[in-house]
Motif scaffolding. Structure first.
Motif, PDB file in Angstrom:
ATOM      1  N   GLU A 120       0.864  -1.188   0.008  1.00 56.27           N
ATOM      2  CA  GLU A 120       0.047  -0.067   0.072  1.00 56.27           C
ATOM      3  C   GLU A 120       0.730   1.327  -0.007  1.00 56.27           C
ATOM      4  O   GLU A 120       1.925   1.219   0.433  1.00 56.27           O
ATOM      5  N   PHE A 121       0.334   2.449  -0.349  1.00 52.28           N
ATOM      6  CA  PHE A 121       0.718   3.497  -0.549  1.00 52.28           C
ATOM      7  C   PHE A 121       0.364   4.365   0.906  1.00 52.28           C
ATOM      8  O   PHE A 121      -1.127   4.672   0.995  1.00 52.28           O
ATOM      9  N   ARG A 122       1.361   4.400   1.922  1.00 53.06           N
ATOM     10  CA  ARG A 122       0.883   5.058   3.107  1.00 53.06           C
ATOM     11  C   ARG A 122       1.535   6.183   3.717  1.00 53.06           C
ATOM     12  O   ARG A 122       2.804   6.284   3.021  1.00 53.06           O
ATOM     13  N   THR A 123       1.006   7.093   4.567  1.00 57.09           N
ATOM     14  CA  THR A 123       1.720   8.038   5.113  1.00 57.09           C
ATOM     15  C   THR A 123       1.662   8.032   6.557  1.00 57.09           C
ATOM     16  O   THR A 123       0.535   7.714   7.179  1.00 57.09           O
ATOM     17  N   ILE A 124       2.813   7.816   7.209  1.00 54.59           N
ATOM     18  CA  ILE A 124       3.004   7.869   8.709  1.00 54.59           C
ATOM     19  C   ILE A 124       3.486   8.798   9.346  1.00 54.59           C
ATOM     20  O   ILE A 124       4.707   9.319   8.747  1.00 54.59           O
ATOM     21  N   VAL A 125       3.022   9.386  10.414  1.00 51.48           N
ATOM     22  CA  VAL A 125       3.712  10.429  11.034  1.00 51.48           C
ATOM     23  C   VAL A 125       3.967  10.065  12.576  1.00 51.48           C
ATOM     24  O   VAL A 125       3.126   9.308  13.080  1.00 51.48           O
ATOM     25  N   GLY A 126       5.178  10.308  12.929  1.00 46.34           N
ATOM     26  CA  GLY A 126       5.589  10.191  14.239  1.00 46.34           C
ATOM     27  C   GLY A 126       6.002  11.314  15.202  1.00 46.34           C
ATOM     28  O   GLY A 126       6.571  12.334  14.729  1.00 46.34           O
ATOM     29  N   PHE A 127       5.532  11.267  16.626  1.00 43.00           N
ATOM     30  CA  PHE A 127       5.908  12.260  17.283  1.00 43.00           C
ATOM     31  C   PHE A 127       6.665  11.648  18.518  1.00 43.00           C
ATOM     32  O   PHE A 127       6.157  10.915  19.095  1.00 43.00           O
ATOM     33  N   HIS A 145      12.211  -0.441   5.813  1.00 41.83           N
ATOM     34  CA  HIS A 145      12.939  -2.012   5.291  1.00 41.83           C
ATOM     35  C   HIS A 145      11.762  -2.697   4.665  1.00 41.83           C
ATOM     36  O   HIS A 145      12.021  -3.117   3.587  1.00 41.83           O
ATOM     37  N   ASN A 146      10.397  -2.638   5.079  1.00 48.49           N
ATOM     38  CA  ASN A 146       9.360  -3.679   4.623  1.00 48.49           C
ATOM     39  C   ASN A 146       8.365  -2.909   3.656  1.00 48.49           C
ATOM     40  O   ASN A 146       7.491  -3.750   3.044  1.00 48.49           O
ATOM     41  N   GLU A 147       8.183  -1.714   3.547  1.00 47.80           N
ATOM     42  CA  GLU A 147       7.031  -1.095   2.789  1.00 47.80           C
ATOM     43  C   GLU A 147       7.600   0.036   1.995  1.00 47.80           C
ATOM     44  O   GLU A 147       7.781   1.190   2.273  1.00 47.80           O
ATOM     45  N   PRO A 148       8.058  -0.381   0.684  1.00 48.13           N
ATOM     46  CA  PRO A 148       8.649   0.548  -0.262  1.00 48.13           C
ATOM     47  C   PRO A 148       7.745   1.580  -0.478  1.00 48.13           C
ATOM     48  O   PRO A 148       8.349   2.766  -1.122  1.00 48.13           O
ATOM     49  N   ARG A 149       6.633   1.549  -0.351  1.00 52.09           N
ATOM     50  CA  ARG A 149       5.631   2.777  -0.946  1.00 52.09           C
ATOM     51  C   ARG A 149       5.036   3.655   0.359  1.00 52.09           C
ATOM     52  O   ARG A 149       4.410   4.702  -0.057  1.00 52.09           O
ATOM     53  N   THR A 150       5.641   3.503   1.250  1.00 54.07           N
ATOM     54  CA  THR A 150       5.131   4.220   2.517  1.00 54.07           C
ATOM     55  C   THR A 150       6.264   5.323   2.782  1.00 54.07           C
ATOM     56  O   THR A 150       7.302   5.275   2.767  1.00 54.07           O
ATOM     57  N   ARG A 151       5.635   6.571   3.162  1.00 53.53           N
ATOM     58  CA  ARG A 151       6.102   7.710   3.309  1.00 53.53           C
ATOM     59  C   ARG A 151       6.320   8.187   4.757  1.00 53.53           C
ATOM     60  O   ARG A 151       4.863   7.958   5.279  1.00 53.53           O
ATOM     61  N   MET A 152       7.139   8.826   5.317  1.00 51.99           N
ATOM     62  CA  MET A 152       6.954   9.025   6.868  1.00 51.99           C
ATOM     63  C   MET A 152       7.638  10.494   7.219  1.00 51.99           C
ATOM     64  O   MET A 152       8.477  10.768   6.719  1.00 51.99           O
ATOM     65  N   PHE A 153       7.041  10.952   8.355  1.00 48.49           N
ATOM     66  CA  PHE A 153       7.554  12.424   8.902  1.00 48.49           C
ATOM     67  C   PHE A 153       7.540  12.171  10.288  1.00 48.49           C
ATOM     68  O   PHE A 153       6.923  11.765  11.088  1.00 48.49           O
ATOM     69  N   LEU A 154       8.901  12.515  10.817  1.00 39.79           N
ATOM     70  CA  LEU A 154       9.298  12.385  12.390  1.00 39.79           C
ATOM     71  C   LEU A 154       9.262  13.691  12.963  1.00 39.79           C
ATOM     72  O   LEU A 154      10.268  14.556  12.106  1.00 39.79           O
ATOM     73  N   PHE A 155       8.653  13.858  13.693  1.00 40.71           N
ATOM     74  CA  PHE A 155       8.886  15.206  14.746  1.00 40.71           C
ATOM     75  C   PHE A 155       9.540  15.002  15.900  1.00 40.71           C
ATOM     76  O   PHE A 155       8.616  14.553  16.855  1.00 40.71           O
TER      77      PHE A 155
END
Length: 374
Positions: A120-127, A145-155
């Motif tokens: 899946e194409f996912r967007t995950i945000v971490g705080f 490592h496991n989700e080549p279509r996922t983008r992430m943002f870390l704050f």
């Protein structure tokens, strides 16, 4: 050699060798452990889980939980630890143990986890704040490592840049996966060139982040990055989790997609209680704990079941009192309760009658619980 203790549930410990000990900052350090081939199965884990460490210090038995920074694919157990005071458990652990020593480590546990969705194409945000980066780091490494279509943002918030831990690992992830990971550092006691990054991560800061960072979405010109967020991960102290979880919810993220992990005991509700219940008085309460039977009377249902049992000095298992840790999980054998919030139990467990005593309001005049789950 295996040891077992009761921490609400039966927890199994094994002797593991410390293979690496590294001082990260003046009050944090990291440990890595060797997993013998015979224990590989027992120490399989999911990103976001924790282990407990059990050791003796001056005749006192100490058991503390620590989230893993390693990801499952790395085939190792690594943790980050903060020393809150010179006489605290973490400081004793740091002073007493060195590389090559063996120590009792529990099998992995915890439900601060996500279902992997590599297609899946996912967007995950971490705080994260401070040592709260540990399970978030595990998650982000695993997802990259496991989700080549996922983008992430870390704050990631800290008091100063000197307090920031795992910066090398985080910056390396951002360099190698820059098209899918962006990291932003915030400091509460250190001035920054851009005022956006000065101050604590809270509801007000989230609004600024949405408007100034998570706004234009290159993949969809008609929506923002925030509109595309699938999951939110939050880890830190209780007040930070409370303000950010509520802010995320009020900005449109469903509660079921907001996941959080506490690093200290926290007695307040994360989300406000919006329901009212008919008053019931003199509730007959029976419960089983460590195979013993107990009976008491709860004055009424104005307080949750766990809180009332603690007031009556019963040593029922608990940690957070906020429906997050699962320590007070039990089976409702008789009666009816309202489960106010649940960040821990699965739907299947709820169907089997499992409840969290810290989040349960009695709705019948007799309640019977069983805390012995294993």
């Amino acid at each position: 050699m295996e040891q077992q203790i009761y921490k609400g549930k039966l927890t199994r410990f094994h002797w593991l060798k410390i293979t690496k000990k590294e001082e990260l900052t003046k009050n944090t350090f990291a440990l890595e452990f060797e997993i013998p081939e015979t224990l590989k199965e027992q120490f399989r884990f999911d990103a976001g889980q924790f282990i407990s460490i059990k050791f003796q210090s001056h005749g006192e038995e100490i058991i503390n939980d620590y989230s893993m920074t390693s990801a499952p694919y790395e085939k190792k157990i690594a943790i980050g630890i903060k020393m809150n005071s010179p006489d605290g458990a973490a400081s004793k652990l740091f002073r007493q143990y060195k590389t090559g020593d063996e120590i009792l480590v529990s099998e992995p546990a915890g439900r601060f986890t996500l279902v992997s969705k590599p297609s899946e194409f996912r967007t995950i945000v971490g705080f994260a704040a401070g040592i709260g980066i540990t399970p978030i780091l595990s998650h982000f490494k695993n997802i990259l490592h496991n989700e080549p279509r996922t983008r992430m943002f870390l704050f990631y918030g800290n008091r100063t840049s000197e307090d920031l831990i795992y910066r090398d690992q985080l910056d390396n992830l951002a360099r190698t996966c820059g098209d899918r990971l962006q990291i932003f550092y915030f400091y509460s006691q250190e001035k920054t060139a851009n005022n956006l990054f000065y101050g604590r991560l809270d509801g007000r800061k989230l609004s600024l982040i949405i408007n100034q960072i998570l706004h234009l979405d290159d993949t969809d010109e008609e929506s923002t990055i925030w509109d595309a967020v699938d999951e939110v991960l939050i880890c830190g102290k209780g007040e930070m989790i409370k303000t950010l979880a509520n802010a995320c919810y009020h900005h449109g993220i469903p509660k079921k997609n907001i996941h959080f992990e506490l690093f200290e005991e926290y007695n307040d509700d994360i989300y406000p209680v919006e329901k009212e219940f008919p008053l019931i008085e003199n509730i007959e309460m029976e419960f089983t704990m460590l195979t013993k039977q107990y009976a008491t009377v709860l004055p009424n249902n104005e307080e949750r079941i766990l809180q009332q049992l603690l007031i009556q000095k019963y040593a029922v298992p608990y940690s957070c009192k906020s429906g997050i840790c699962g320590s007070c999980e039990c089976i409702l054998e008789e009666g009816e309760v309202e489960l106010l919030e649940n960040e821990y139990l699965t739907e299947r467990e709820e169907e089997k009658g499992h409840i969290l005593a810290c989040m349960s309001i009695a709705k019948s005049r007799k309640i019977k619980l069983n805390f012995d789950l294993s």
